[in-house]
Design an enzyme around this catalytic site. Structure first.
Site, mmCIF file in Angstrom:
data_model
loop_
_atom_site.group_PDB
_atom_site.id
_atom_site.type_symbol
_atom_site.label_atom_id
_atom_site.label_comp_id
_atom_site.label_asym_id
_atom_site.label_seq_id
_atom_site.Cartn_x
_atom_site.Cartn_y
_atom_site.Cartn_z
ATOM 1 N N GLU A 337 0.851 -1.193 0.000
ATOM 2 C CA GLU A 337 0.000 0.000 0.000
ATOM 3 C C GLU A 337 0.888 1.243 0.000
ATOM 4 O O GLU A 337 1.742 1.400 0.881
ATOM 5 C CB GLU A 337 -0.893 0.037 1.245
ATOM 6 C CG GLU A 337 -2.073 -0.901 1.209
ATOM 7 C CD GLU A 337 -3.077 -0.585 2.303
ATOM 8 O OE1 GLU A 337 -4.245 -0.956 2.137
ATOM 9 O OE2 GLU A 337 -2.713 0.017 3.339
ATOM 10 N N CYS A 338 0.696 2.108 -0.962
ATOM 11 C CA CYS A 338 1.361 3.413 -1.035
ATOM 12 C C CYS A 338 2.874 3.255 -0.910
ATOM 13 O O CYS A 338 3.536 2.868 -1.867
ATOM 14 C CB CYS A 338 0.778 4.350 0.023
ATOM 15 S SG CYS A 338 1.026 6.108 -0.341
ATOM 16 N N GLY A 339 3.475 3.518 0.245
ATOM 17 C CA GLY A 339 4.901 3.354 0.381
ATOM 18 C C GLY A 339 5.354 1.945 0.072
ATOM 19 O O GLY A 339 6.404 1.737 -0.561
#
Length: 449
Positions: A337-339
């Site tokens: 997720e994201c990072g």
């Protein structure tokens, strides 16, 4: 005064700390009250309206207990009530910090707009309103009156004035507000020394703030000096919860889940982790920054969001982690997720323009040298079967990042098709290659939770 905990499905006494707009002093007041009540011997729980990873970490530092997010757009009312019951177990009071302005949200059915007012109404908690009185006196009363009368579902139980310049300033504003029948329970003078440091995603993470306990005690002392903490405590109210035990916000994606956790990977919502554990999943944490690979006995690897851009050099040099991750996905799924998504990609360029090689498990590269804010709620429809659900399953969550995609090939399929909360059309989001998936989408709950 010890209030005593609540058993069964009765909520602990709760109070929503909200304001007409962002930047009014909600976080400072919330943290000060949390630490003050804890220092006085009360068991205090924290909660945060809406999607936010950072404020709850500060709540946990102030109270010594895990803080939960309560999101009326992403969570159905039964889940909100269930989480509130869990947050209030063995606690004397829940202090719930609002987001933005009290009524700010997105288009949605009544009670599902994501606003702080929705949470106060759903759980029956009164509102303590923080007013930034800088540059006004009696006009503050008009703002309070508007907030108190705008939505008949909520009760404004009291007001705390912030950035008060003088005793005269306090008197003028307080008399006008109290003429409405709403008590002024505090007046905080301007004091730049008690501000918490900020950075590009808002407040720094609690674990990164030097001498945090000392700062929290200083804020608590400031609040005790300038606000009636006893009267504020008496404003809190408990209500009967309608929820009974139900499914977790997000069903566990596997029985044994390896989760990256360190300074680069810290954004995993507490209610999701608690729900996975309650459903019987086994959790094994590991640290990529310590060059640890995903534990080999696990069935799935989860790379949460966080701040990989601040540690990109160390991650690129963590050969044991990267090699272990590549071996893991030969036979088992991984999701970022994201990072975590960026670490699964080919490269990450930091804010100084230096490019660092990442795991190269997804065909996309990312940059913080070219910053653009992406922010808002998202509904995601899975673009294929996934550990999070079958093909077409709906998830609710959000995006919040400044990274841009430098390059992305069409060899990978999308993870999901997402739309925002304002009626926009679906857009392909993220990458999917073999057993590996990732996207900027942070999941909060399954659509039917």
């Amino acid at each position: 005064m010890k209030l005593g905990g609540h058993g069964g499905n009765i909520l602990a006494r709760g109070l929503v700390i909200a304001a007409p707009r962002s930047g009014s002093g909600k976080t400072m007041l919330t943290l000060g009250l949390m630490r003050s009540y804890r220092n006085a011997g009360l068991a205090v729980a924290g909660a945060k309206c809406g999607p936010d990873y950072i404020d709850p970490a500060f709540h946990a530092a102030a109270t010594g207990k895990q803080s939960f997010n309560l999101d009326s757009w992403a969570m159905r009312p039964a889940l909100l009530a269930e989480l509130s019951v869990a947050a209030g177990e063995a606690c004397d009071i829940i202090l719930c910090e609002g987001l933005m302005g009290l009524f700010d949200g997105v288009p949605g059915e009544p009670g599902r707009t994501g606003s702080s007012a929705d949470i106060a109404a759903a759980l029956g908690w009164p509102v303590l309103l923080v007013i930034d009185a800088d540059g006004q006196s009696q006009t503050a009363a008009a703002t309070v009156k508007g907030c108190a009368s705008f939505d008949p579902r909520i009760e404004v139980a009291g007001v705390v004035l912030n950035r008060v310049a003088s005793a005269r300033h306090r008197r003028l504003a307080s008399e006008a507000i109290e003429a409405l029948g709403i008590p002024v329970l505090g007046a905080l003078p301007r004091d730049e020394k008690i501000n918490l440091p900020e950075r590009h995603l808002g407040l720094v993470q609690a674990g990164e703030t030097a001498a945090l306990d000392t700062a929290l005690d200083r804020i608590a002392g400031f609040i005790e000096e300038h606000a009636d903490t006893g009267a504020i405590l008496s404003c809190a109210r408990g209500t009967a919860a309608l929820a009974c035990a139900g499914p977790p916000a997000l069903p566990p994606p596997a029985q044994r889940i390896a989760i990256a956790r360190d300074e680069a990977f810290s954004f995993l919502y507490p209610h999701i982790l608690a729900g996975w554990r309650k459903a019987g999943a086994e959790i094994a944490f590991f640290s990529p920054l310590a060059n640890e690979p995903p534990p080999g006995h696990c069935d799935l690897c989860w790379l949460p969001g966080g701040y990989p851009e601040l540690h990109a050099g160390r991650l690129a040099a963590a050969e044991r982690f990267l090699a272990g991750l590549r071996r893991f996905v030969e036979t088992r799924p991984a999701h970022g997720e994201c990072g975590g998504y960026m670490v699964l990609g080919t490269a990450l360029t930091d804010a100084t323009g230096h490019t660092h090689r990442m795991a190269s498990l997804l065909d996309a590269s990312f940059s913080f040298a070219k910053r653009k804010l992406h922010l808002g709620y998202r509904q995601a429809r899975l673009a294929g079967a996934h550990p999070l659900g079958p093909d077409g399953a709906l998830l609710r969550g959000h995006e919040f990042h400044y990274a841009t995609i430098d390059a992305k090939s069409r060899r990978d399929k999308p993870f999901a098709l997402v739309r925002d909360a304002h009626g926009g059309g679906e857009q392909a989001e993220g990458n999917r290659r073999g057993k590996v998936t990732g996207s900027f989408f942070h999941v909060i709950a399954a659509e039917d939770s």
